[in-house]
Design a protein around this motif. Structure first.
Motif, mmCIF file in Angstrom:
data_model
loop_
_atom_site.group_PDB
_atom_site.id
_atom_site.type_symbol
_atom_site.label_atom_id
_atom_site.label_comp_id
_atom_site.label_asym_id
_atom_site.label_seq_id
_atom_site.Cartn_x
_atom_site.Cartn_y
_atom_site.Cartn_z
ATOM 1 N N GLY B 164 83.600 112.449 -40.342
ATOM 2 C CA GLY B 164 82.631 111.363 -40.325
ATOM 3 C C GLY B 164 83.288 110.014 -40.529
ATOM 4 N N LEU B 165 84.232 109.965 -41.444
ATOM 5 C CA LEU B 165 84.960 108.729 -41.682
ATOM 6 C C LEU B 165 85.693 108.301 -40.419
ATOM 7 C CD1 LEU B 165 85.134 106.965 -44.145
ATOM 8 C CD2 LEU B 165 87.157 108.215 -44.898
ATOM 9 N N SER B 167 84.933 109.036 -37.287
ATOM 10 C CA SER B 167 84.034 108.553 -36.249
ATOM 11 C C SER B 167 83.477 107.183 -36.622
ATOM 12 C CB SER B 167 82.921 109.575 -35.989
ATOM 13 O OG SER B 167 81.798 109.317 -36.770
ATOM 14 N N LEU B 168 83.393 106.933 -37.911
ATOM 15 C CA LEU B 168 82.953 105.601 -38.359
ATOM 16 C C LEU B 168 84.013 104.551 -38.034
ATOM 17 C CD1 LEU B 168 80.872 103.910 -39.984
ATOM 18 C CD2 LEU B 168 82.082 104.560 -42.053
ATOM 19 N N SER B 171 84.621 103.884 -34.158
ATOM 20 C CA SER B 171 83.529 103.239 -33.431
ATOM 21 C C SER B 171 83.882 101.812 -33.052
ATOM 22 C CB SER B 171 82.279 103.266 -34.302
ATOM 23 O OG SER B 171 81.235 102.592 -33.657
ATOM 24 N N PRO B 172 83.731 101.479 -31.749
ATOM 25 C CA PRO B 172 84.175 100.166 -31.275
ATOM 26 C C PRO B 172 83.306 99.028 -31.776
ATOM 27 C CG PRO B 172 83.061 101.362 -29.526
ATOM 28 C CD PRO B 172 83.165 102.297 -30.684
ATOM 29 N N ASN B 173 82.127 99.341 -32.274
ATOM 30 C CA ASN B 173 81.216 98.280 -32.686
ATOM 31 C C ASN B 173 81.125 98.113 -34.197
ATOM 32 O OD1 ASN B 173 80.231 96.997 -30.347
ATOM 33 N ND2 ASN B 173 79.100 98.847 -29.836
ATOM 34 N N VAL B 174 82.134 98.604 -34.887
ATOM 35 C CA VAL B 174 82.129 98.447 -36.335
ATOM 36 C C VAL B 174 82.808 97.145 -36.707
ATOM 37 C CG1 VAL B 174 83.121 99.299 -38.479
ATOM 38 C CG2 VAL B 174 81.981 100.869 -36.934
ATOM 39 N N GLU B 175 82.121 96.332 -37.486
ATOM 40 C CA GLU B 175 82.724 95.096 -37.962
ATOM 41 C C GLU B 175 82.937 95.193 -39.470
ATOM 42 O OE1 GLU B 175 80.490 91.762 -36.676
ATOM 43 O OE2 GLU B 175 80.499 92.415 -34.582
ATOM 44 N N GLY B 176 83.881 94.406 -39.941
ATOM 45 C CA GLY B 176 84.248 94.476 -41.347
ATOM 46 C C GLY B 176 85.385 95.457 -41.513
ATOM 47 N N THR B 177 85.987 95.385 -42.661
ATOM 48 C CA THR B 177 87.122 96.271 -42.906
ATOM 49 C C THR B 177 86.790 97.215 -44.054
ATOM 50 O OG1 THR B 177 88.051 94.599 -44.345
ATOM 51 C CG2 THR B 177 88.868 94.680 -42.074
ATOM 52 N N LEU B 178 87.377 98.386 -43.971
ATOM 53 C CA LEU B 178 87.105 99.398 -44.988
ATOM 54 C C LEU B 178 88.431 99.988 -45.444
ATOM 55 C CD1 LEU B 178 85.000 101.249 -46.431
ATOM 56 C CD2 LEU B 178 85.384 102.847 -44.551
#
Lengths: 194, 194
Positions: B164-165, B167-168, B171-178
């Motif tokens: 899950g992490l 795929s998160l 994902s091309p549309n994820v903004e921000g950093t983790l």
DNA sequence: CGTCGAATGTTGACAGTGGCAACATCGGGT
DNA sequence: ACCCGATGTTGCCACTGTCAACATTCGACG
């Protein structure tokens, strides 16, 4: 059945049938010509309502997203926002939704066109189901004086677990049974210590 | 270049080019005719080596699976099997692999043709990367006298989180950093209490 | 009520796809 | 030296998404 030249509400009917095809036969089976035929309409009529196949799919995606969002909201409507139970119920409902509609999963996340904001600041545009998780995390974290970083960490782990568990359970080649609710319980037990 | 009638090792060359197309242009861009042309060969030559497009894809999948498996094995080669670190390193390596090869993710799990055995009994056929997680879970659980049910629970949560992490993050549309490594650390800290 | 433009549907065509069949060419074992 | 199986090629088919040109209908305005 097809006595009129004009259909009446072809746009709506197309979405309905497209959703149904995806739901019954899987995502790959969706075809512009097939959907048009099911609506009793010739193939190019689709282009009066959608620019392309991808846009029809996008619209279906929005529809499913609304279903999921409503499903999630309903699952936590009686919960205290900051209670540990809210986040767990959200996760449970997320998994349950796709167990009930397995074929929606691939259609929604194919090419992952979903916009996710991995920050704790409020933003205008975010994938609504994810936003529910985010708000729930923030309520929970604020009530306990946790930092934004801890909160974001919680959000990422919770979402990933729910999403990953779903894709695990949805997979057609998985054998054996898993008590996935117990799985979520364990995780949230570790999280909250309750 | 194309002076001979016979190619030499078309089967291998096809796989190479198919992998390259997937890797560079994404999964959707893979075409039998395109791959054949890149090999300097006419379209139907493919059918002397693969029954269908799907079977070519399957073969590519196997290839990527071997890459991933080797990558995971390498990541934990110096770890004690039953140590808490092993499972964490597996998870980290899993995420890292797909961060390095994002386009492989969708190609591997499209239609989820991967066989997963959600039991703790040894089985002959299991998705090798998953099998690594399973064995690591069992080593860990046995060293601590945990039940099979607890072990399966751990396996499901660990795999789901890693998957899950990924795929998160992919994902091309994820903004921000983790800080995803921190995410995994938190989870394993909760798990092991260490 | 009549007219005309915009909205909606239809037919026909095109290039690209995966897959089938029939034919061409090579290469290794007898 | 021959021949048969492995490998490649050409031609074709049905199907797909998409475009262009044409047909029908509805609704607003006179």
């Amino acid at each position: 059945m097809k006595d009129r030249y004009h259909h009446g509400d072809l746009r709506h009917d197309l979405i309905e049938h497209a959703i149904q095809i995806i739901s019954e036969n899987g995502f790959e089976q969706l075809t512009l010509r097939g959907a048009a035929k099911q609506c009793g309409v010739s193939h190019n009529a689709v282009y009066r309502h959608f620019e392309s196949k991808e846009q029809l799919i996008d619209t279906c995606r929005m529809y499913v997203t609304e279903l999921l969002t409503a499903y999630l909201e309903d699952a936590v409507k009686d919960q205290e926002p900051a209670s540990p139970g809210t986040l767990r119920e959200l996760s449970r409902a997320y998994v349950r939704f796709y167990l009930e509609h397995p074929t929606y999963f691939s259609s929604l996340y194919r090419n992952s066109p979903v916009k996710l904001q991995l920050t704790m600041e409020d933003t205008e545009e975010n994938y609504p189901p994810f936003e529910l998780f985010r708000k729930s995390c923030r309520s929970w974290a604020e009530a306990r004086g946790r930092s934004d970083a801890e909160c974001l960490d919680l959000l990422a782990r919770t979402w990933s677990l729910a999403h990953g568990l779903t894709s695990l359970l949805i997979s057609p080649n998985v054998e054996g049974t898993l008590d996935w609710e117990q799985c979520l319980d364990t995780a949230f037990l570790q999280e909250t210590g309750v």
